[in-house]
Design a protein around this motif. Structure first.
Motif, PDB file in Angstrom:
ATOM      1  N   LEU A 208       9.042   1.163   1.625  1.00  0.00           N
ATOM      2  CA  LEU A 208       8.416   2.371   1.088  1.00  0.00           C
ATOM      3  C   LEU A 208       9.133   3.603   1.626  1.00  0.00           C
TER       4      LEU A 208
ATOM      5  N   SER B 232       0.836  -1.194   0.000  1.00  0.00           N
ATOM      6  CA  SER B 232       0.000   0.000   0.000  1.00  0.00           C
ATOM      7  C   SER B 232       0.872   1.245   0.000  1.00  0.00           C
ATOM      8  N   LYS B 233       0.541   2.192  -0.873  1.00  0.00           N
ATOM      9  CA  LYS B 233       1.272   3.465  -0.889  1.00  0.00           C
ATOM     10  C   LYS B 233       0.591   4.479   0.019  1.00  0.00           C
ATOM     11  N   SER B 234      -0.501   4.078   0.647  1.00  0.00           N
ATOM     12  CA  SER B 234      -1.202   4.959   1.569  1.00  0.00           C
ATOM     13  C   SER B 234      -0.957   4.440   2.982  1.00  0.00           C
TER      14      SER B 234
ATOM     15  N   THR C 221       6.260   8.851  -3.573  1.00  0.00           N
ATOM     16  CA  THR C 221       6.675   7.635  -2.876  1.00  0.00           C
ATOM     17  C   THR C 221       7.559   6.800  -3.786  1.00  0.00           C
ATOM     18  N   GLN C 222       8.413   6.031  -3.164  1.00  0.00           N
ATOM     19  CA  GLN C 222       9.334   5.160  -3.891  1.00  0.00           C
ATOM     20  C   GLN C 222       9.336   3.801  -3.199  1.00  0.00           C
ATOM     21  N   GLU C 223       8.888   2.787  -3.900  1.00  0.00           N
ATOM     22  CA  GLU C 223       8.944   1.430  -3.361  1.00  0.00           C
ATOM     23  C   GLU C 223      10.303   0.831  -3.682  1.00  0.00           C
TER      24      GLU C 223
ATOM     25  N   THR D 171       1.908   8.951   4.819  1.00  0.00           N
ATOM     26  CA  THR D 171       1.500   9.654   3.598  1.00  0.00           C
ATOM     27  C   THR D 171       0.210  10.434   3.826  1.00  0.00           C
TER      28      THR D 171
END
Length: 157
Positions: A135, A2-4, A20-22, A8
């Motif tokens: 993340l 999840s980027k949230s 964002t950078q995974e 964030t």
């Protein structure tokens, strides 16, 4: 992934520009920040690690370049304390609500004082943990001061 995350969401609510950078998190890495820098392909001084400490027994969040070590004497002095030490990992997880390897200075469960290494503010953009393993958040380092009321101080040994 999840980027949230709480991190964030906190930045979005504060109106801060970020991306964002995974990356492939290595649970066996000795130095999480250095591993993140290598995986992202940036200089280690651009990836800031989030450390949870105790200054005179009170929690303090510290943000420093991943390739540097914190001087506990300088940290204590920066916040008007006498002594500083690393917070035990289980206590850091309870205090922040994040797991070790995914601790962000943003969106922590309990609001604690934040101190950032002053040299980090020389960069236009830096990376900090995004609130989960693998993340990173890319943003202006001044945003750390603006959103968290972080104090900039010379912290590195």
């Amino acid at each position: 992934m999840s980027k949230s995350t709480r991190a964030t969401l906190a930045l979005t609510q504060a109106g801060i520009a970020f991306t964002t950078q995974e990356y492939a998190y290595d649970p066996h890495a000795q130095h999480i920040g250095l591993q993140a820098a290598e995986a992202i392909g940036v200089s280690p001084d651009l990836v800031l690690k989030t450390l949870m400490t105790l200054v005179d027994g009170k929690p303090v969040c510290v943000v420093v370049p991943s390739d540097r070590e914190v001087s506990m004497k300088r940290l204590a002095s920066a916040v008007g304390g006498k002594s500083a030490q690393m917070m035990p990992p289980a206590e850091a997880e309870r205090t922040t609500g994040y797991v070790v390897g995914g601790i962000s200075p943003f969106g922590q469960k309990k609001r604690v004082p934040v101190v950032i290494e002053e040299q980090a503010l020389r960069h236009a953009q830096v990376f900090v943990n995004g609130g989960q393993r693998g993340l990173q958040i890319h943003l202006a380092p001044q945003a750390i001061c603006d959103v968290l009321g972080a104090k900039a101080a010379p912290l590195i040994a």
